[in-house]
Design an enzyme around this catalytic site. Sequence first.
Site, short mmCIF file in Angstrom:
data_model
loop_
_atom_site.label_atom_id
_atom_site.label_comp_id
_atom_site.label_asym_id
_atom_site.label_seq_id
_atom_site.Cartn_x
_atom_site.Cartn_y
_atom_site.Cartn_z
N HIS A 1 0.79 -1.15 0.04
CA HIS A 1 0.13 0.01 -0.03
C HIS A 1 0.81 1.28 -0.02
O HIS A 1 0.77 2.15 -0.77
CB HIS A 1 -0.89 -0.12 1.34
CG HIS A 1 -1.74 1.23 1.21
ND1 HIS A 1 -1.48 2.07 2.41
CD2 HIS A 1 -2.42 1.77 0.87
CE1 HIS A 1 -2.22 3.12 2.45
NE2 HIS A 1 -2.95 2.95 1.23
N GLU B 1 2.18 1.79 -3.46
CA GLU B 1 1.11 2.25 -4.20
C GLU B 1 1.04 3.99 -4.27
O GLU B 1 0.83 4.56 -5.02
CB GLU B 1 -0.35 1.67 -3.84
CG GLU B 1 -1.49 2.39 -4.71
CD GLU B 1 -2.43 2.60 -3.70
OE1 GLU B 1 -3.42 3.72 -3.59
OE2 GLU B 1 -2.85 1.57 -2.90
N HIS B 2 1.04 4.50 -3.07
CA HIS B 2 1.34 5.87 -2.77
C HIS B 2 2.41 6.36 -3.38
O HIS B 2 2.47 7.38 -4.16
CB HIS B 2 1.21 6.41 -1.29
CG HIS B 2 -0.13 6.33 -0.50
ND1 HIS B 2 -0.63 7.26 -0.25
CD2 HIS B 2 -1.04 5.42 -0.40
CE1 HIS B 2 -1.66 6.96 0.40
NE2 HIS B 2 -1.95 5.80 0.11
N GLU C 1 -4.26 8.45 7.23
CA GLU C 1 -5.19 7.42 6.48
C GLU C 1 -5.39 6.24 7.48
O GLU C 1 -6.60 6.02 7.51
CB GLU C 1 -4.52 6.95 5.16
CG GLU C 1 -5.52 6.15 4.31
CD GLU C 1 -4.83 5.48 3.01
OE1 GLU C 1 -5.46 4.68 2.65
OE2 GLU C 1 -4.03 6.01 2.65
#
Length: 455
Positions: free
Chosen positions: A69, A72-73, A149
């Site tokens: 994840h 991905e950022h 987040e």
Amino acid sequence: MNNRLLLCAALLGLPVVASSAPTKVSEHVLANGLKVLVKEDHRSPIAISQVWYKVGSSYEPGGITGISHMLEHMMFKGTDKHAAGEFSRIIAENGGEENAFTGTDYTAYFQTMEASRLAVSFELEADRMRNLHLLPDELKKELQVVTEERRMRTDDNPQAKMQEHFNAMAYSNSPYKNPVIGWPSDIENYKVEDLQAWYQRWYAPNNATLVVVGDVQPKAVFALAEQYFAPLKPSELKAIKPQTEVEQLGVRKMTVKLPAKLPYLVMGYKAPVLKDAALEWEAYALEVLAGVLDGGSSARLESGLVRGKQIAVSVGADYDLHSRLPQLFTLEATPAEGKNVWDLESALKDEIGKLQIKLVDNEELQRIKAQVLAKAVYERDSGFYQAMQLGMLETVGLGWQKVDEYVDKVNQVTAEQVRDVARKYLIEDKLSVAYLEPLPITGHVSETKIEKGVR
């Protein structure tokens, strides 16, 4: 609730059909291993382009959970040709929309653009597939974003926080025990070297599938793919170690105490999925079983526990037969005022017991199958979801062709098979239970729906 609740009521009267029209997908594999799937849909002049990588949180070892994840950022942070933020700016200037998501079994990047701009999408995706810049300053910035987040999605959401603890208990050694976004201590300690190693290992054409759905011609798409992706070098992919969940030897229970408005209950039974089921029909029978319990307002849980006995304000069942590894068949519920989680647990077990003893009658079974057909019709109306189906099935190792089998296989499920899987898998020794015990709320608490993927 699962996505069965997206069904349009008007579609529920559709007859159950014996077969469905085959999906027309054109496939081409580049010399470097990139698989390209194209499905024509000329209803509007757009093209949905998705790149799926065979890597997600279930690939991650301890110490770097959530790194898929995090990467991905970082994929939006620039290359030699494009500075940080340029990717999104170029897509927007061309009238497109873009985003990405990470799940347990995949990471995917997508753009929706006017079909004639497909080359813009390909050029950008090909560039960052092999030429990503991973810089300490950009990582420092994005760590703050991901930390926030996590706080919003999990730490300040009592149901999501409880679900995280539940998964960690329900799975002994399956990587599904770890959150997609990662454990806090792992997030705090990511290094550029960790991300670089993960990127080099998994982001390669021979570990990716490119899916295009829209107002396109397959030959033209293949030619564009050759132009932009063919020059990329493949990687030597080493298989990950088997991560087989050990046998559960008895019921597991936990209480999670968190500031929350309402108590909450989650129950999960170990169950096979399509990829590992000894008998393929069992996975489809479990899918139908989930529909019997949670297939809309007339399903057993909603009609029996919410409107009937009025012991729940919300209740649902969920099962994902398309996972890469064995999953949980889950039930979740929030008790009504004056009721508690133990009342709900007993009521849910009673509903399961009924399915284990008495066959679902033909009228109810046909209604559930009609809902499955309606769901298929509804989803195929979306070009984006068509692309997601193809990409997800290909990436988890089932093959995109499975998209054509779903309706037929569900229609073949019998009442006896529904009873048999309930008897075989929804049993105490395969059960894990978590209770949310509300504590007084002193700050902001969100109780939104738990998401399976993360962006």
